[in-house]
Write a protein that holds these residues in place. Structure first.
Motif, PDB file in Angstrom:
ATOM      1  N   ASP A  33      -5.712  12.322   8.707  1.00 52.56           N
ATOM      2  CA  ASP A  33      -5.814  12.783  10.120  1.00 52.56           C
ATOM      3  C   ASP A  33      -5.262  11.696  11.192  1.00 52.56           C
ATOM      4  OD1 ASP A  33      -7.319  14.869   8.909  1.00 52.56           O
ATOM      5  OD2 ASP A  33      -9.205  13.782   9.254  1.00 52.56           O
ATOM      6  N   VAL A  34      -4.484  12.289  11.563  1.00 58.37           N
ATOM      7  CA  VAL A  34      -3.561  11.641  12.505  1.00 58.37           C
ATOM      8  C   VAL A  34      -3.686  12.444  14.080  1.00 58.37           C
ATOM      9  CG1 VAL A  34      -1.317  10.555  13.704  1.00 58.37           C
ATOM     10  CG2 VAL A  34      -1.943  10.608  10.981  1.00 58.37           C
ATOM     11  N   GLY A  35      -4.452  11.912  14.993  1.00 56.78           N
ATOM     12  CA  GLY A  35      -4.725  12.686  16.324  1.00 56.78           C
ATOM     13  C   GLY A  35      -5.446  13.804  15.922  1.00 56.78           C
ATOM     14  N   ASP A  36      -4.956  14.978  16.359  1.00 55.11           N
ATOM     15  CA  ASP A  36      -5.800  16.307  15.966  1.00 55.11           C
ATOM     16  C   ASP A  36      -5.142  17.046  14.904  1.00 55.11           C
ATOM     17  OD1 ASP A  36      -7.312  16.017  18.333  1.00 55.11           O
ATOM     18  OD2 ASP A  36      -6.276  17.011  19.607  1.00 55.11           O
ATOM     19  N   ASP A  37      -4.552  16.602  14.204  1.00 49.56           N
ATOM     20  CA  ASP A  37      -3.672  17.175  12.855  1.00 49.56           C
ATOM     21  C   ASP A  37      -3.678  16.297  11.642  1.00 49.56           C
ATOM     22  OD1 ASP A  37      -2.339  19.332  14.742  1.00 49.56           O
ATOM     23  OD2 ASP A  37      -1.119  17.862  15.210  1.00 49.56           O
ATOM     24  N   THR A  38      -3.616  16.930  10.511  1.00 52.86           N
ATOM     25  CA  THR A  38      -3.409  16.261   9.351  1.00 52.86           C
ATOM     26  C   THR A  38      -1.946  16.053   8.911  1.00 52.86           C
ATOM     27  OG1 THR A  38      -5.569  17.326   8.415  1.00 52.86           O
ATOM     28  CG2 THR A  38      -4.120  16.115   6.848  1.00 52.86           C
ATOM     29  N   LYS A  39      -1.579  14.941   8.552  1.00 51.76           N
ATOM     30  CA  LYS A  39      -0.012  14.749   8.327  1.00 51.76           C
ATOM     31  C   LYS A  39       0.046  13.924   7.129  1.00 51.76           C
ATOM     32  CE  LYS A  39       1.356  15.489  12.608  1.00 51.76           C
ATOM     33  NZ  LYS A  39       2.670  16.166  13.364  1.00 51.76           N
ATOM     34  N   LEU A  40       1.125  14.122   6.566  1.00 52.21           N
ATOM     35  CA  LEU A  40       1.580  13.419   5.348  1.00 52.21           C
ATOM     36  C   LEU A  40       2.090  11.876   5.838  1.00 52.21           C
ATOM     37  CD1 LEU A  40       3.522  15.867   3.036  1.00 52.21           C
ATOM     38  CD2 LEU A  40       1.218  14.807   2.628  1.00 52.21           C
ATOM     39  N   VAL A  41       1.755  10.954   5.138  1.00 48.69           N
ATOM     40  CA  VAL A  41       1.950   9.661   5.636  1.00 48.69           C
ATOM     41  C   VAL A  41       2.379   8.790   4.512  1.00 48.69           C
ATOM     42  CG1 VAL A  41       1.205   7.292   6.404  1.00 48.69           C
ATOM     43  CG2 VAL A  41       0.025   9.590   7.341  1.00 48.69           C
ATOM     44  N   LEU A  42       3.729   8.247   4.853  1.00 47.46           N
ATOM     45  CA  LEU A  42       4.380   7.576   3.557  1.00 47.46           C
ATOM     46  C   LEU A  42       3.935   6.082   3.762  1.00 47.46           C
ATOM     47  CD1 LEU A  42       7.919   8.698   3.499  1.00 47.46           C
ATOM     48  CD2 LEU A  42       6.171   9.165   1.976  1.00 47.46           C
ATOM     49  N   ALA A  43       3.775   5.335   2.702  1.00 49.48           N
ATOM     50  CA  ALA A  43       3.538   3.925   2.571  1.00 49.48           C
ATOM     51  C   ALA A  43       4.853   3.359   1.963  1.00 49.48           C
ATOM     52  CB  ALA A  43       2.244   3.541   1.464  1.00 49.48           C
ATOM     53  N   PHE A  44       5.077   1.981   2.006  1.00 49.42           N
ATOM     54  CA  PHE A  44       6.199   1.410   1.403  1.00 49.42           C
ATOM     55  C   PHE A  44       5.856  -0.006   0.935  1.00 49.42           C
ATOM     56  CE2 PHE A  44       7.429   3.567   5.384  1.00 49.42           C
ATOM     57  CZ  PHE A  44       8.258   4.774   4.761  1.00 49.42           C
ATOM     58  N   SER A  45       6.769  -0.267  -0.084  1.00 47.70           N
ATOM     59  CA  SER A  45       6.578  -1.476  -0.855  1.00 47.70           C
ATOM     60  C   SER A  45       6.899  -2.705   0.189  1.00 47.70           C
ATOM     61  CB  SER A  45       7.472  -1.601  -2.122  1.00 47.70           C
ATOM     62  OG  SER A  45       7.197  -0.582  -2.853  1.00 47.70           O
ATOM     63  N   GLU A  46       7.647  -2.614   1.098  1.00 47.59           N
ATOM     64  CA  GLU A  46       8.485  -3.838   1.891  1.00 47.59           C
ATOM     65  C   GLU A  46       7.662  -3.889   3.283  1.00 47.59           C
ATOM     66  OE1 GLU A  46      11.458  -1.705  -0.613  1.00 47.59           O
ATOM     67  OE2 GLU A  46       9.884  -0.733   0.849  1.00 47.59           O
ATOM     68  N   THR A  47       6.628  -3.318   3.362  1.00 51.16           N
ATOM     69  CA  THR A  47       5.857  -3.400   4.510  1.00 51.16           C
ATOM     70  C   THR A  47       4.711  -2.755   4.464  1.00 51.16           C
ATOM     71  OG1 THR A  47       6.027  -2.861   7.098  1.00 51.16           O
ATOM     72  CG2 THR A  47       6.929  -1.110   5.717  1.00 51.16           C
ATOM     73  N   ASP A  48       3.508  -3.228   5.472  1.00 52.04           N
ATOM     74  CA  ASP A  48       2.351  -2.662   5.415  1.00 52.04           C
ATOM     75  C   ASP A  48       2.229  -1.616   6.368  1.00 52.04           C
ATOM     76  OD1 ASP A  48       2.540  -4.220   7.768  1.00 52.04           O
ATOM     77  OD2 ASP A  48       0.616  -5.188   7.737  1.00 52.04           O
ATOM     78  N   PRO A  50       2.739   2.091   7.488  1.00 56.95           N
ATOM     79  CA  PRO A  50       3.262   3.344   6.825  1.00 56.95           C
ATOM     80  C   PRO A  50       3.725   4.126   7.949  1.00 56.95           C
ATOM     81  CG  PRO A  50       1.000   3.429   7.566  1.00 56.95           C
ATOM     82  CD  PRO A  50       1.315   2.036   7.422  1.00 56.95           C
ATOM     83  N   LEU A  51       4.514   5.353   7.605  1.00 55.67           N
ATOM     84  CA  LEU A  51       5.333   6.002   8.481  1.00 55.67           C
ATOM     85  C   LEU A  51       4.623   7.496   8.350  1.00 55.67           C
ATOM     86  CD1 LEU A  51       8.006   6.720  10.297  1.00 55.67           C
ATOM     87  CD2 LEU A  51       8.930   7.408   8.093  1.00 55.67           C
ATOM     88  N   VAL A  52       4.100   7.840   9.550  1.00 59.88           N
ATOM     89  CA  VAL A  52       3.639   9.256   9.740  1.00 59.88           C
ATOM     90  C   VAL A  52       4.798  10.317   9.611  1.00 59.88           C
ATOM     91  CG1 VAL A  52       2.394  10.839  11.238  1.00 59.88           C
ATOM     92  CG2 VAL A  52       1.817   8.644  11.164  1.00 59.88           C
ATOM     93  N   LEU A  53       4.848  11.065   8.834  1.00 62.03           N
ATOM     94  CA  LEU A  53       5.992  12.293   8.778  1.00 62.03           C
ATOM     95  C   LEU A  53       5.983  13.408   9.787  1.00 62.03           C
ATOM     96  CD1 LEU A  53       6.569  12.436   4.782  1.00 62.03           C
ATOM     97  CD2 LEU A  53       7.636  10.619   6.505  1.00 62.03           C
ATOM     98  N   ASN A  54       6.827  13.678  10.410  1.00 67.42           N
ATOM     99  CA  ASN A  54       6.871  14.738  11.164  1.00 67.42           C
ATOM    100  C   ASN A  54       7.304  15.982  10.474  1.00 67.42           C
ATOM    101  OD1 ASN A  54       9.429  14.393  11.469  1.00 67.42           O
ATOM    102  ND2 ASN A  54       9.589  13.624  13.527  1.00 67.42           N
ATOM    103  N   LYS A  55       7.503  16.889  10.837  1.00 63.73           N
ATOM    104  CA  LYS A  55       7.927  18.311  10.027  1.00 63.73           C
ATOM    105  C   LYS A  55       9.211  17.897   9.631  1.00 63.73           C
ATOM    106  CE  LYS A  55       7.769  22.927   8.924  1.00 63.73           C
ATOM    107  NZ  LYS A  55       7.160  23.732   8.912  1.00 63.73           N
ATOM    108  N   THR A  56      10.359  17.535  10.507  1.00 60.99           N
ATOM    109  CA  THR A  56      11.670  17.154  10.183  1.00 60.99           C
ATOM    110  C   THR A  56      11.768  16.238   9.037  1.00 60.99           C
ATOM    111  OG1 THR A  56      12.355  17.635  12.382  1.00 60.99           O
ATOM    112  CG2 THR A  56      13.969  16.321  11.046  1.00 60.99           C
TER     113      THR A  56
END
Length: 102
Positions: A33-48, A50-56
């Motif tokens: 849950d990010v704000g009012d929406d549910t989004k996919l979030v990517l975690a990475f090996s190189e950093t703590d 994560p990146l919230v994925l938009n539709k694009t």
């Protein structure tokens, strides 16, 4: 002291790329849950951060690695700084390059 360190988001932002592209290895993908929406979030090996994925970016990931996010772990992606239109203004954003890495 840089104010961005004090008010740092837990998620990766476009400014984190410092105007350059970077390659990251996906260590996981969850729905969050990010704000009012549910989004996919990517975690990475190189950093703590994560990146919230938009539709694009979700569509690019699906085109590169298939629609099942469980299969994205271990894949390398290239993040590039970009701009987009948001609420009538040009804003910085992070895009996943549609090119395969490695």
């Amino acid at each position: 002291m840089d104010y961005k360190e004090i008010y740092r988001s837990k998620y990766m932002k476009a400014d984190d790329l410092n105007g350059r592209s970077a390659t990251y290895t996906v260590s996981g993908c969850i729905a969050e849950d990010v704000g009012d929406d549910t989004k996919l979030v990517l975690a990475f090996s190189e950093t703590d951060r994560p990146l919230v994925l938009n539709k694009t970016n979700v569509v690019i990931m699906a085109e590169l690695f298939g629609p099942e996010s469980d299969g994205w772990e271990g894949k390398q992606i290239k993040l590039v700084p970009a701009t987009t239109q948001y609420q009538g203004k040009t804003v910085k954003c992070t895009r996943i390059s549609p090119e395969m890495v490695g």
